[in-house]
Design an enzyme around this catalytic site. Sequence first.
Site, PDB file in Angstrom:
ATOM      1  CD  GLU A 190      -2.879  -1.137  -0.013  1.00 14.00           C
ATOM      2  OE1 GLU A 190      -3.149  -0.060  -0.573  1.00 14.00           O
ATOM      3  OE2 GLU A 190      -3.291  -2.234  -0.436  1.00 14.00           O
ATOM      4  CG  ASP A 219       2.456  -7.288  -5.901  1.00 16.64           C
ATOM      5  OD1 ASP A 219       1.891  -6.864  -4.876  1.00 16.64           O
ATOM      6  OD2 ASP A 219       1.916  -8.064  -6.716  1.00 16.64           O
TER       7      ASP A 219
HETATM    8 ZN   LIG Z   1      -2.540  -2.715  -4.652  1.00 18.22          ZN
END
Ligand SMILES: [Zn+2]
Length: 411
Positions: free
Chosen positions: A275, A356
């Site tokens: 996030e 990621d």
């Molecule tokens: Zn995401």
Amino acid sequence: MNIYLAIIIGSLLAAWFLGVLSDRLSARAMRPAPPEELADVFDAETYARSQAYTLASMKFSTVSETFNTLILVLAILAGGFNLLDVLVRTAGFGPLATGLAYIAALALISGVIGLPFEIYHTFVLEKRFGFNTTTPGTFVLDRIKGLVLGAVIGGALVAGLLLFLRETGPYAWLLCWGFAVLLSLGLTYVAPTWILPLFNKFTPLEEGELRGKLMAFADKAGFELSGIFVMDGSKRSTKGNAFFTGFGKRRRIALFDTLIKEMDADEIVAVLAHEVGHARLGHIKKRLATGILKAGAVFYLMSLFLDSAGLFAAFGMEHMSLYAGLVFFVLLYTPLSLALGVVANAVSRKHEFEADAFAARTTGRPDAMISALKKLSASNLSNLTPHPLTVWLEYGHPPVLARIRALAAGR
Ligand SMILES: [Zn+2]
């Protein structure tokens, strides 16, 4: 045939057809055994359940989409929009109140038509696979709160647009744009303190290993976090999630209690890092900027069609009005909205890969991100092998296997 009618009916049917086709293709793309990378979390039983859940969800969406499209097309062709207008006009309100009443009536009708599907989805489909924890009381309260919020926010938006369009001539669309942007920024600003607490309880995460690790990561990444909250997501579903709310220094992260139950501290740090990646890599700002630009383009386009006699003729209207023009423009906008949705999904999937990679790099633990993704997909019974058309049309996140492979390859 009226060209507007052809565009609207054609694009509604095209959207329906693409949805059904995508489900069919994804059903056929299913494989008897899980991909190797996920075999450790998807045992034979879980894998079979994930496929059954995917198929049941597809069947549900096919039935509801078919029904909704049919009702809408029939309502357009049978002059239902005019009928409602004539009915609302008999009340003899002024132009603004008539407009609000017309749009409110449409929203209510569509809500009532959708209600049986919502009930079935929550209390039959999700329940059958063990996801649903919503009580009938919570369900009813959610609907009532949603109705009140929708009336206040939607009413303010529609009233503002109708007033600007009526009073300010050729540049009305610019004022509408400014108003809509300010309203939505204002809502984002007040959401964490005024709106979200209406639906869920947010409690600060208690001191302990998890809080320590999360704060240590935020410090190391130089990321200001005004709070870490636990949200009682288990009130409605067993599915887990996490999200940011608020801007800048008021930014806080909310972790679903279901997520905390399922994952260990390192996995949750990876989720936070992902996030944080969205914020650090400018994804949030980019999304905001494109949203604002898109709204401007939509309002400009709207200004071109709002008083087109052909558009009103397509719906068999006896009277022309700003409020009905707004509704019809939303329908005319369907094909463009579909196309833009595909582009937005593609951009979003790219951002997910980047976030990621950011999480893997900053935590130094790609394995923790991978195991977080695995656990999430197993507990949500995700479809592991969606057809590319389904991904293209519907997926704002890449399929979990693609994310795991990208992380494992260090991309
Ligand atoms: Zn995401």
